[in-house]
Design an enzyme around this catalytic site. Structure first.
Site, short mmCIF file in Angstrom:
data_model
loop_
_atom_site.label_atom_id
_atom_site.label_comp_id
_atom_site.label_asym_id
_atom_site.label_seq_id
_atom_site.Cartn_x
_atom_site.Cartn_y
_atom_site.Cartn_z
N ILE A 12 0.84 -1.20 0.00
CA ILE A 12 0.00 0.00 0.00
C ILE A 12 0.88 1.25 0.00
CG2 ILE A 12 -1.77 1.26 1.29
CD1 ILE A 12 -2.68 -1.55 2.36
N LEU A 83 3.74 -5.33 10.88
CA LEU A 83 3.58 -6.72 10.43
C LEU A 83 2.08 -6.95 10.27
CD1 LEU A 83 6.13 -8.44 12.85
CD2 LEU A 83 6.45 -7.89 10.42
N SER A 124 -7.52 -0.65 10.11
CA SER A 124 -8.12 -1.75 9.35
C SER A 124 -9.57 -1.96 9.79
CB SER A 124 -7.32 -3.02 9.66
OG SER A 124 -7.98 -4.17 9.19
N TYR A 149 -2.85 -9.49 15.52
CA TYR A 149 -2.67 -8.44 14.52
C TYR A 149 -3.78 -7.39 14.66
CZ TYR A 149 -3.27 -5.90 10.21
OH TYR A 149 -3.49 -4.89 9.32
N LYS A 153 -3.88 -3.11 15.80
CA LYS A 153 -4.52 -1.97 15.13
C LYS A 153 -5.46 -1.25 16.10
CE LYS A 153 -2.51 -2.42 11.27
NZ LYS A 153 -1.49 -1.45 10.92
N PHE A 178 -10.61 -1.35 4.15
CA PHE A 178 -11.34 -2.60 4.03
C PHE A 178 -10.42 -3.60 3.29
CE2 PHE A 178 -15.47 -2.29 6.15
CZ PHE A 178 -15.19 -1.11 6.82
N ASN A 199 -4.28 -14.06 1.60
CA ASN A 199 -5.43 -13.27 1.14
C ASN A 199 -5.94 -13.77 -0.21
OD1 ASN A 199 -3.57 -10.85 2.68
ND2 ASN A 199 -5.65 -11.21 3.35
N ASP A 295 -12.87 -16.10 10.53
CA ASP A 295 -13.55 -15.36 9.46
C ASP A 295 -14.96 -14.97 9.87
OD1 ASP A 295 -11.52 -15.25 7.63
OD2 ASP A 295 -12.31 -16.82 6.29
P1 NAD Z 1 3.30 -4.58 3.57
O1 NAD Z 1 3.83 -5.67 4.43
O2 NAD Z 1 3.43 -4.71 2.10
O3 NAD Z 1 3.90 -3.17 4.03
C1 NAD Z 1 4.31 -2.91 5.35
C2 NAD Z 1 5.76 -2.43 5.30
O4 NAD Z 1 6.21 -2.16 6.61
C3 NAD Z 1 6.69 -3.49 4.71
O5 NAD Z 1 7.42 -2.91 3.64
C4 NAD Z 1 7.60 -3.87 5.87
O6 NAD Z 1 8.91 -4.21 5.43
C5 NAD Z 1 7.55 -2.61 6.71
N1 NAD Z 1 7.84 -2.79 8.14
C6 NAD Z 1 7.30 -3.70 8.99
N2 NAD Z 1 7.78 -3.54 10.23
C7 NAD Z 1 8.66 -2.48 10.17
C8 NAD Z 1 9.48 -1.85 11.11
N3 NAD Z 1 9.56 -2.25 12.39
N4 NAD Z 1 10.24 -0.80 10.71
C9 NAD Z 1 10.21 -0.38 9.43
N5 NAD Z 1 9.46 -0.97 8.47
C10 NAD Z 1 8.68 -2.02 8.84
O7 NAD Z 1 1.76 -4.38 3.96
P2 NAD Z 1 0.64 -3.48 3.29
O8 NAD Z 1 -0.42 -4.39 2.80
O9 NAD Z 1 1.24 -2.49 2.37
O10 NAD Z 1 0.07 -2.77 4.59
C11 NAD Z 1 0.47 -1.46 4.97
C12 NAD Z 1 -0.21 -1.12 6.27
O11 NAD Z 1 -1.63 -1.19 6.08
C13 NAD Z 1 0.09 -2.09 7.42
O12 NAD Z 1 0.15 -1.36 8.62
C14 NAD Z 1 -1.10 -3.01 7.42
O13 NAD Z 1 -1.31 -3.58 8.68
C15 NAD Z 1 -2.22 -2.07 7.04
N6 NAD Z 1 -3.38 -2.73 6.45
C16 NAD Z 1 -3.22 -3.57 5.39
C17 NAD Z 1 -4.32 -4.22 4.85
C18 NAD Z 1 -4.16 -5.20 3.72
O14 NAD Z 1 -5.09 -5.99 3.50
N7 NAD Z 1 -3.07 -5.18 2.95
C19 NAD Z 1 -5.59 -3.96 5.36
C20 NAD Z 1 -5.73 -3.07 6.43
C21 NAD Z 1 -4.61 -2.46 6.96
C1 WQD Z 2 -11.38 -12.57 1.95
C2 WQD Z 2 -12.44 -13.66 1.78
C3 WQD Z 2 -11.97 -15.64 3.05
C4 WQD Z 2 -8.33 -16.76 0.91
C5 WQD Z 2 -7.74 -9.89 5.91
C6 WQD Z 2 -7.39 -9.54 7.32
C7 WQD Z 2 -7.80 -8.12 7.60
C8 WQD Z 2 -7.23 -7.16 6.55
C9 WQD Z 2 -7.48 -7.62 5.15
C10 WQD Z 2 -5.20 -6.20 7.31
C11 WQD Z 2 -12.82 -14.37 3.08
C12 WQD Z 2 -11.92 -15.94 1.57
C13 WQD Z 2 -9.47 -16.11 1.34
C14 WQD Z 2 -8.45 -18.03 0.29
C15 WQD Z 2 -10.84 -17.89 0.55
N1 WQD Z 2 -5.81 -7.07 6.65
N2 WQD Z 2 -10.71 -16.67 1.15
N3 WQD Z 2 -9.71 -18.54 0.12
O1 WQD Z 2 -9.91 -12.14 5.86
O2 WQD Z 2 -11.37 -10.31 4.85
O3 WQD Z 2 -9.15 -9.76 5.73
O4 WQD Z 2 -7.08 -9.00 5.01
O5 WQD Z 2 -5.65 -5.41 8.08
O6 WQD Z 2 -7.34 -7.81 8.88
O7 WQD Z 2 -8.07 -10.42 8.20
O8 WQD Z 2 -9.29 -11.04 3.66
O9 WQD Z 2 -8.43 -11.82 1.49
O10 WQD Z 2 -7.95 -13.20 3.56
O11 WQD Z 2 -10.28 -13.11 2.68
O12 WQD Z 2 -11.94 -18.40 0.36
O13 WQD Z 2 -7.46 -18.67 -0.08
O14 WQD Z 2 -11.87 -14.68 0.93
O15 WQD Z 2 -12.55 -16.71 3.75
O16 WQD Z 2 -14.19 -14.67 3.00
P1 WQD Z 2 -10.02 -10.91 5.10
P2 WQD Z 2 -8.89 -12.31 2.81
#
Ligand code: NAD
Ligand code: WQD
Length: 337
Positions: A12, A83, A124, A149, A153, A178, A199, A295
């Site tokens: 992101i 993480l 999140s 995790y 948050k 989301f 995911n 889930d």
């Molecule tokens: P990502 O793992 O690709 O990015 C997170 C980055 O943080 C990584 O590059 C990692 O190397 C770095 N990092 C971790 N710990 C660190 C530390 N101690 N010091 C410096 N760098 C560190 O994940 P993302 O999907 O890009 O997520 C970005 C943020 O958004 C995260 O906080 C994640 O929890 C949050 N988030 C992600 C999702 C999702 O589904 N991807 C959903 C909701 C919230």
């Molecule tokens: C989506 C849907 C699964 C994988 C997670 C974290 C949440 C946030 C976003 C960071 C669900 C189904 C998934 C697969 C499947 N992250 N699924 N087969 O669980 O909504 O959210 O990522 O903040 O905290 O929990 O996302 O992509 O894992 O799942 O059927 O191999 O797909 O059961 O219904 P989720 P997801």
């Protein structure tokens, strides 16, 4: 504005750096590269034709952070670093609390010492737990998280709110993402998970590229139209643009502002599979498996607050998300390797 992006080399973060640079902001990235590759930032520079100043710094390294923040005078920090693997957090709770919570405490301490009291935090939808109302507005109470995790948050949100209450010079924007999926339309940057993806979308793209034989669909007996889980998937570029808009809240001295970043539409696992197959012309074989622990059946947002207050609204639909995710995966079958 001059912006510090922690975790800016990640999925992101890298997409957000593109949008920030294209909107004319100056961005400095720090990342410990624990879940990312510096090449993502080279690709960002190819897209924006602007270098991305990068420092390999862990947010828990107070001395290095202090040095960096006293050299650069940041107007705002966008805090992505953390993480994020749900299953791993259950196995390694101490590491997750230490990295995400201690890391954030050190970061905000350094920021305030250096006079930067503006922070946008990557929260999140997981903080809502099993939501008491659907669609989920920001007024919906936070719930019980099902894993460490999620608790990191939820706890960090509370820490930042308390910090702002004690010192109203702070502006804190909590962005509750989301389900971010998709990739930049150039195909140069995208999601690059280590090992077996947890995911849905990265799993689907790995099936499409032939790395995995089939998708496991976790449960088809939920109370949803087709029995599979429903989520609010959002294009990562829309999400990235949400951060640019969130800077407005900071500039308007919002105090604490909380926004859902979502489309407001719920799609089931099978909707995503069908959209992916249709738009990309690739078959995704799947089989139904038992429900995955932790889930919930349905999770989708009401995203009108962000529209009303920061003029942000998602532009891309599910087909755009599927097309761009596949464009990234097929052009980079091994991610940044
Ligand atoms: P990502 O793992 O690709 O990015 C997170 C980055 O943080 C990584 O590059 C990692 O190397 C770095 N990092 C971790 N710990 C660190 C530390 N101690 N010091 C410096 N760098 C560190 O994940 P993302 O999907 O890009 O997520 C970005 C943020 O958004 C995260 O906080 C994640 O929890 C949050 N988030 C992600 C999702 C999702 O589904 N991807 C959903 C909701 C919230
Ligand atoms: C989506 C849907 C699964 C994988 C997670 C974290 C949440 C946030 C976003 C960071 C669900 C189904 C998934 C697969 C499947 N992250 N699924 N087969 O669980 O909504 O959210 O990522 O903040 O905290 O929990 O996302 O992509 O894992 O799942 O059927 O191999 O797909 O059961 O219904 P989720 P997801």
């Amino acid at each position: 504005m001059k912006i510090l992006a922690t975790g800016g080399a990640g999925y992101i973060g890298s997409h957000t750096v593109v949008e920030l640079q294209q909107a004319g902001h100056d961005v400095v990235v720090i990342d410990n590269l624990s879940n990312s590759n510096e090449k993502s930032l080279k690709r960002v520079a190819e897209i924006t034709e602007k270098e991305v100043p990068f420092y390999k710094i862990d947010i828990r390294d107070k001395d290095k952070l202090l040095q960096l923040c006293s050299e650069h005078h940041f107007d705002c920090c966008i805090h992505f670093a953390g993480l994020k693997a749900v299953g791993e957090s259950v196995a390694k709770p101490v590491e997750y609390y230490e990295n995400n919570i201690s890391g954030t405490l050190i970061l905000v301490d350094v920021l305030r010492q250096c006079g930067c009291k503006n922070i946008i935090f990557s929260s999140s939808a997981t903080v809502y737990g099993d939501p008491v109302e659907i669609p989920i507005t920001e007024k919906c109470p936070k719930g019980q998280c099902t894993n460490p995790y999620g608790w990191t948050k939820s706890m960090i949100e509370q820490m930042l709110i308390d910090m702002q209450k004690a010192d109203p010079e702070w502006n804190v924007v909590l962005l509750r993402y989301f389900n971010p999926i998709g990739a930049h339309k150039s195909g140069k940057i995208g999601e690059n998970p280590n090992g077996i993806p947890n995911n849905l979308m990265p799993y689907i793209t790995q099936v499409a590229v032939g790395k995995r034989p089939e998708l496991n669909v976790f449960g088809n007996d939920y109370d949803t139209p087709d029995g599979t889980g429903v989520r609010d998937y959002i294009h990562v570029v829309d999400l990235a643009q949400g951060h640019v808009k969130a800077l407005k809240a900071v500039q308007n001295k919002c105090g604490v502002a909380i926004y859902n970043l979502a489309t407001g539409h719920g799609y089931s696992v099978l909707d995503v599979v069908q959209a992916f197959e249709k738009v990309n012309g690739v078959k995704i074989p799947y089989s139904i498996k038992p429900r995955r622990a932790g889930d919930i059946a349905k999770c989708y947002a009401d995203a009108t607050k962000a529209k009303m207050e920061i003029d942000w609204e998602a532009q891309y639909d599910l087909e755009d998300m599927c097309r761009d995710a596949w464009n990234w995966q097929k052009n980079n079958p091994n991610g940044y390797e």
